[in-house]
Design a protein around this motif. Sequence first.
Motif, mmCIF file in Angstrom:
data_model
loop_
_atom_site.group_PDB
_atom_site.id
_atom_site.type_symbol
_atom_site.label_atom_id
_atom_site.label_comp_id
_atom_site.label_asym_id
_atom_site.label_seq_id
_atom_site.Cartn_x
_atom_site.Cartn_y
_atom_site.Cartn_z
ATOM 1 N N TYR A 177 41.432 45.791 45.668
ATOM 2 C CA TYR A 177 41.945 44.339 45.963
ATOM 3 C C TYR A 177 42.492 44.161 47.192
ATOM 4 O O TYR A 177 42.088 43.368 47.673
ATOM 5 C CB TYR A 177 43.086 44.075 44.721
ATOM 6 N N ASP A 178 43.387 45.178 47.565
ATOM 7 C CA ASP A 178 44.122 45.008 49.047
ATOM 8 C C ASP A 178 42.917 44.936 50.068
ATOM 9 O O ASP A 178 43.055 44.461 51.084
ATOM 10 C CB ASP A 178 45.199 46.103 49.243
ATOM 11 N N ASN A 179 41.805 45.849 49.757
ATOM 12 C CA ASN A 179 40.551 45.595 50.851
ATOM 13 C C ASN A 179 39.426 44.750 50.682
ATOM 14 O O ASN A 179 38.736 44.656 51.501
ATOM 15 C CB ASN A 179 40.313 47.346 50.962
ATOM 16 N N ALA A 180 39.566 43.847 49.448
ATOM 17 C CA ALA A 180 38.702 42.929 49.649
ATOM 18 C C ALA A 180 38.808 41.629 50.395
ATOM 19 O O ALA A 180 39.807 41.516 51.312
ATOM 20 C CB ALA A 180 38.762 42.240 47.994
ATOM 21 N N SER A 181 37.817 40.911 50.511
ATOM 22 C CA SER A 181 37.627 40.054 51.279
ATOM 23 C C SER A 181 38.726 38.833 50.935
ATOM 24 O O SER A 181 39.219 38.780 49.815
ATOM 25 C CB SER A 181 36.504 38.912 51.275
ATOM 26 N N ASP A 182 39.274 37.838 51.682
ATOM 27 C CA ASP A 182 40.112 36.725 51.415
ATOM 28 C C ASP A 182 39.605 35.962 50.380
ATOM 29 O O ASP A 182 40.044 35.181 49.789
ATOM 30 C CB ASP A 182 40.528 36.033 52.823
ATOM 31 N N ASN A 183 38.193 35.570 50.546
ATOM 32 C CA ASN A 183 37.347 34.941 49.631
ATOM 33 C C ASN A 183 37.469 35.422 48.176
ATOM 34 O O ASN A 183 37.818 34.351 47.164
ATOM 35 C CB ASN A 183 36.064 34.596 49.988
ATOM 36 N N LEU A 184 37.626 36.562 47.917
ATOM 37 C CA LEU A 184 37.808 37.188 46.436
ATOM 38 C C LEU A 184 39.115 36.695 45.906
ATOM 39 O O LEU A 184 39.478 36.216 45.133
ATOM 40 C CB LEU A 184 37.417 38.466 46.566
ATOM 41 N N LYS A 185 40.030 37.066 47.084
ATOM 42 C CA LYS A 185 41.691 36.858 46.721
ATOM 43 C C LYS A 185 41.849 35.464 46.533
ATOM 44 O O LYS A 185 42.935 35.370 45.635
ATOM 45 C CB LYS A 185 42.389 37.327 48.039
ATOM 46 N N VAL A 186 41.196 34.630 46.994
ATOM 47 C CA VAL A 186 41.580 32.964 46.750
ATOM 48 C C VAL A 186 41.008 32.610 45.161
ATOM 49 O O VAL A 186 41.737 32.027 44.486
ATOM 50 C CB VAL A 186 40.658 32.256 47.739
ATOM 51 N N GLY A 187 39.825 33.502 44.849
ATOM 52 C CA GLY A 187 39.518 33.191 43.571
ATOM 53 C C GLY A 187 40.132 34.051 42.289
ATOM 54 O O GLY A 187 40.332 33.449 41.375
ATOM 55 N N VAL A 188 40.620 35.084 42.747
ATOM 56 C CA VAL A 188 41.339 35.953 41.634
ATOM 57 C C VAL A 188 42.505 36.481 41.988
ATOM 58 O O VAL A 188 42.816 36.906 43.068
ATOM 59 C CB VAL A 188 40.516 37.151 41.308
ATOM 60 N N LYS A 189 43.470 36.403 41.207
ATOM 61 C CA LYS A 189 44.601 36.920 41.426
ATOM 62 C C LYS A 189 44.677 38.532 41.268
ATOM 63 O O LYS A 189 43.969 39.030 40.718
ATOM 64 C CB LYS A 189 46.024 36.392 40.415
ATOM 65 N N LYS A 190 45.900 39.110 41.919
ATOM 66 C CA LYS A 190 45.653 40.557 42.127
ATOM 67 C C LYS A 190 45.951 41.163 40.777
ATOM 68 O O LYS A 190 45.069 42.125 40.475
ATOM 69 C CB LYS A 190 46.805 41.114 42.895
ATOM 70 N N GLU A 191 46.844 40.630 39.982
ATOM 71 C CA GLU A 191 47.060 41.146 38.603
ATOM 72 C C GLU A 191 45.849 41.025 37.775
ATOM 73 O O GLU A 191 45.565 41.933 36.935
ATOM 74 C CB GLU A 191 48.353 40.421 38.070
ATOM 75 N N GLU A 192 45.154 39.885 37.736
ATOM 76 C CA GLU A 192 43.986 39.499 37.028
ATOM 77 C C GLU A 192 42.824 40.677 37.420
ATOM 78 O O GLU A 192 42.107 41.164 36.538
ATOM 79 C CB GLU A 192 43.384 38.297 37.056
ATOM 80 N N PHE A 193 42.612 40.769 38.586
ATOM 81 C CA PHE A 193 41.792 41.721 39.176
ATOM 82 C C PHE A 193 41.877 43.293 38.644
ATOM 83 O O PHE A 193 41.060 43.623 38.125
ATOM 84 C CB PHE A 193 41.779 41.492 40.664
ATOM 85 N N ILE A 194 43.187 43.485 38.844
ATOM 86 C CA ILE A 194 43.587 44.774 38.440
ATOM 87 C C ILE A 194 43.362 45.186 36.818
ATOM 88 O O ILE A 194 42.860 46.123 36.577
ATOM 89 C CB ILE A 194 45.168 45.074 38.982
ATOM 90 N N GLY A 195 43.830 44.070 36.478
ATOM 91 C CA GLY A 195 43.749 44.361 34.756
ATOM 92 C C GLY A 195 42.370 44.434 34.325
ATOM 93 O O GLY A 195 41.952 45.125 33.360
ATOM 94 N N SER A 196 41.469 43.330 35.054
ATOM 95 C CA SER A 196 40.063 43.406 34.487
ATOM 96 C C SER A 196 39.336 44.891 34.782
ATOM 97 O O SER A 196 38.743 45.486 33.927
ATOM 98 C CB SER A 196 39.499 42.433 35.227
ATOM 99 N N ILE A 197 39.555 45.462 36.272
ATOM 100 C CA ILE A 197 39.064 46.692 36.300
ATOM 101 C C ILE A 197 39.725 47.886 35.808
ATOM 102 O O ILE A 197 38.848 48.634 35.323
ATOM 103 C CB ILE A 197 38.840 46.845 38.149
ATOM 104 N N GLU A 198 40.760 48.078 35.393
ATOM 105 C CA GLU A 198 41.467 49.149 34.673
ATOM 106 C C GLU A 198 40.771 48.779 33.288
ATOM 107 O O GLU A 198 40.704 50.070 32.725
ATOM 108 C CB GLU A 198 42.999 48.566 34.545
ATOM 109 N N LYS A 199 40.612 47.715 32.758
ATOM 110 C CA LYS A 199 39.802 47.634 31.227
ATOM 111 C C LYS A 199 38.484 48.225 31.491
ATOM 112 O O LYS A 199 38.198 48.976 30.562
ATOM 113 C CB LYS A 199 40.103 46.248 30.809
ATOM 114 N N ILE A 200 37.811 47.845 32.481
ATOM 115 C CA ILE A 200 36.361 48.456 32.702
ATOM 116 C C ILE A 200 36.459 50.030 32.566
ATOM 117 O O ILE A 200 35.763 50.933 32.026
ATOM 118 C CB ILE A 200 35.748 48.099 33.954
ATOM 119 N N ARG A 201 37.435 50.551 33.463
ATOM 120 C CA ARG A 201 37.743 51.954 33.921
ATOM 121 C C ARG A 201 38.236 52.569 32.421
ATOM 122 O O ARG A 201 37.467 53.509 32.176
ATOM 123 C CB ARG A 201 38.848 52.286 34.990
#
Length: 149
Positions: free
Chosen positions: A50-74
Amino acid sequence: MRKLARLSFIFFLALSVSCSQDKEARERDSERYVSLFQKKFNEKDIAAIYDNASDNLKVGVKKEEFIGSIEKIRETLGENISTKKDKIFYLEDTNGVPLLVVTYNTRFAKGVGVETFMLELEKKRVSLHRYNINSDDLVRSLLLGEKKD
């Protein structure tokens, strides 16, 4: 007149070679990015993705939501075991941001899926614009509770 035609042809040829090299460089950069994403995925270092993602991704998705989603996939599919690039193409998002879209057929420890990386073509780097995974194994596990060991 002939001289002008030759110069025009040489200019066009040089321009097309330059664009081709630029395209190849961006595609190599995208492969390096996906490799880094998958390394961080396997290490469970989702925050770094998430930290290395584009600003456009960060505008659309909060860090906690992104981390939670990818962790669930993992958690559901497990570690990335192997991956093979399938398709690559260029497009622009609705705001005119140039993107390189790369799909990979990926085998995980507990399933398979098609990962789609929408990578933003920034001036000095390639960054994650969006990530998607299409996996019947993931859907079955999340919706039906079926686990693949």
